[in-house]
Design a protein around this motif. Structure first.
Motif, PDB file in Angstrom:
ATOM      1  N   THR A  18       0.846  -1.195   0.000  1.00 17.23           N
ATOM      2  CA  THR A  18       0.000   0.000   0.000  1.00 17.23           C
ATOM      3  C   THR A  18       0.874   1.234   0.000  1.00 17.23           C
ATOM      4  OG1 THR A  18      -0.035   0.088   2.384  1.00 17.23           O
ATOM      5  CG2 THR A  18      -1.751  -1.218   1.329  1.00 17.23           C
TER       6      THR A  18
ATOM      7  N   LEU B 216      -9.100   2.573  -4.570  1.00 20.60           N
ATOM      8  CA  LEU B 216      -9.843   2.655  -3.303  1.00 20.60           C
ATOM      9  C   LEU B 216      -9.054   1.976  -2.179  1.00 20.60           C
ATOM     10  CD1 LEU B 216     -13.506   1.988  -4.557  1.00 20.60           C
ATOM     11  CD2 LEU B 216     -12.496   4.165  -3.844  1.00 20.60           C
ATOM     12  N   GLN B 217      -8.353   0.905  -2.527  1.00 18.26           N
ATOM     13  CA  GLN B 217      -7.498   0.245  -1.523  1.00 18.26           C
ATOM     14  C   GLN B 217      -6.372   1.174  -1.078  1.00 18.26           C
ATOM     15  OE1 GLN B 217      -6.823  -3.599  -3.739  1.00 18.26           O
ATOM     16  NE2 GLN B 217      -6.756  -4.327  -1.631  1.00 18.26           N
ATOM     17  N   GLN B 220      -7.832   3.643   1.216  1.00 12.87           N
ATOM     18  CA  GLN B 220      -8.179   3.004   2.480  1.00 12.87           C
ATOM     19  C   GLN B 220      -6.954   2.876   3.389  1.00 12.87           C
ATOM     20  OE1 GLN B 220      -9.352  -1.111   2.237  1.00 12.87           O
ATOM     21  NE2 GLN B 220     -10.964  -0.820   3.752  1.00 12.87           N
ATOM     22  N   PHE B 233     -12.338  12.450   1.642  1.00 14.35           N
ATOM     23  CA  PHE B 233     -13.044  11.627   2.620  1.00 14.35           C
ATOM     24  C   PHE B 233     -14.334  12.295   3.101  1.00 14.35           C
ATOM     25  CE2 PHE B 233      -9.493   8.576   4.291  1.00 14.35           C
ATOM     26  CZ  PHE B 233      -9.288   8.150   2.992  1.00 14.35           C
ATOM     27  N   ALA B 238     -16.747   6.229   2.790  1.00 18.59           N
ATOM     28  CA  ALA B 238     -15.439   5.665   3.149  1.00 18.59           C
ATOM     29  C   ALA B 238     -15.019   4.613   2.123  1.00 18.59           C
ATOM     30  CB  ALA B 238     -15.526   5.036   4.531  1.00 18.59           C
ATOM     31  N   PRO B 239     -13.715   4.537   1.815  1.00 20.66           N
ATOM     32  CA  PRO B 239     -13.251   3.554   0.829  1.00 20.66           C
ATOM     33  C   PRO B 239     -13.724   2.123   1.138  1.00 20.66           C
ATOM     34  CG  PRO B 239     -11.472   5.046   1.397  1.00 20.66           C
ATOM     35  CD  PRO B 239     -12.603   5.386   2.299  1.00 20.66           C
ATOM     36  N   ALA B 240     -13.727   1.747   2.430  1.00 20.41           N
ATOM     37  CA  ALA B 240     -14.149   0.384   2.795  1.00 20.41           C
ATOM     38  C   ALA B 240     -15.605   0.138   2.390  1.00 20.41           C
ATOM     39  CB  ALA B 240     -13.977   0.165   4.297  1.00 20.41           C
TER      40      ALA B 240
END
Lengths: 77, 275
Positions: A18, B216-217, B220, B233, B238-240
């Protein structure tokens, strides 16, 4: 590629990991206040138009990378 | 009786006139609402969009790199060509801002920030984000929100004036309202719909359909307190939640088109200026 599960969603794990959690403090740029107080910039708008691609040019661009258009339906609402 | 009747008539006369006046006002209001709810045609949509784009460019200019701008325009135009509004005058721009964000403007203008491009790893991720924004334009999410707001903020004939006269005060008010929407955000349902359609548009363009979920990850994994993602945001689910919603509705499409190209090499070369 390996898969990881987030909730119900099976997503592929990133090969590069990430992006981390670097905190950028005091960032200037495109925040809510600047958007609200912005004055129109016609010169930049004109510049933007000069970079626009035609449908034909973008088709050639896609072809060079062997991108193939597919018939994919939108999901039911 | 006659003596009594005359003053009564005098009292009633203004009341009658007042009733007529109120009725006229009600009719005016009904007319104004119908004016504000009339369909904005495509020409007007494009003109409003240009004014809003100029405002956003006033907040952050384009990254001064023609190669990057042309590259993003080629990716975006190719994707837009796979949609039902392929003939709009599509244009794409990378804004010189460190924040991570992207904006769809009515009429076919899409912006992505340098900060967001810098976090991407390949062209499929760029395609995923641009497709999400293209979907907002297709579904006229911002335009509908502007129209809804105009019913409240523009009185009388102002809505029609705002559409027909680009130099009017009413137009300035409409554009201010429209631009501020980028700070307030759309309805959550609009964002989730743009995610679903975005996955389809990227797949139609021949890209790995996982491009948008991959971005999106990345989001997140970022610290929600980071000022670079604060506005994103604030204005998006929310991305999740977005990942969960995509998994619930789009898993078959994602899986069916997951082996299409990601094009990391071309992205690295062409988007170098964003890093």
């Amino acid at each position: 590629m390996p898969e990881a599960s987030i909730g119900t969603f099976a997503v592929r794990a990133s090969p590069c990991g990430t992006s981390g959690t670097t905190v950028t403090t005091g960032v200037r740029g495109l925040d809510a206040e600047q958007i609200s107080n912005a004055q129109p910039n016609a010169a930049e708008l004109g510049k933007m138009a000069s970079f626009a691609a035609t449908k034909e040019a973008s088709s050639g661009f896609a072809k060079r990378a062997k991108l193939q258009a597919r018939q994919v339906d939108y999901p039911a609402p | 009786m006659r003596v009594l009747f005359l003053p009564l008539a005098l009292v009633l006369a203004p009341a009658h006139a007042q009733f007529n006046l109120n009725l006229d006002r009600i009719l005016d209001t009904v007319k104004n609402v119908s004016k504000a709810t009339r369909e904005i045609d495509e020409k007007e949509e494009i003109a409003i969009g240009r004014d809003m784009a100029a405002r956003l460019l006033g907040a952050a200019p384009l990254v001064a790199d023609a190669r990057l701008q042309r590259y993003v325009n080629n990716v975006g135009r190719w994707l837009a060509s796979q949609t039902e509004r392929a003939e709009l005058p599509w244009q794409f721009g990378v804004l010189d801002a460190p924040q991570l964000n992207a904006f769809a403007v009515p009429g076919g203008t899409v912006f992505v920030t340098r900060g967001l491009v810098a976090k991407m790893r390949n062209e499929a991720e760029l395609a995923g984000v641009l497709s999400h924004e293209i979907a907002h334009v297709l579904k006229k999410h911002h335009l509908k929100a502007i129209q809804k707001g105009a019913q409240v903020s523009l009185a009388g004939d102002a809505f029609s004036t705002a559409l027909s006269d680009s130099r009017s005060e009413a137009r300035a008010k409409l554009i201010s309202f429209g631009t501020e929407m980028y700070s307030r955000g759309l309805d959550k349902s609009d964002e989730l719909e743009a995610d679903r359609l975005g996955v389809v548009i990227a797949a139609r363009g021949g890209y790995d359909a996982y491009g948008l979920p991959a971005v999106l990850q990345t989001l997140q994994a970022m610290n929600a307190e980071d000022s670079a993602v604060a506005l994103m945001f604030k204005t998006h689910p929310a991305p999740a939640e977005r990942l969960d919603a995509l998994g619930e509705k789009m898993q078959p499409t994602l899986d069916a088109y997951s082996n299409q190209p990601q094009l990391p090499e071309r992205f690295t070369v062409e988007a170098k200026a964003a890093r």
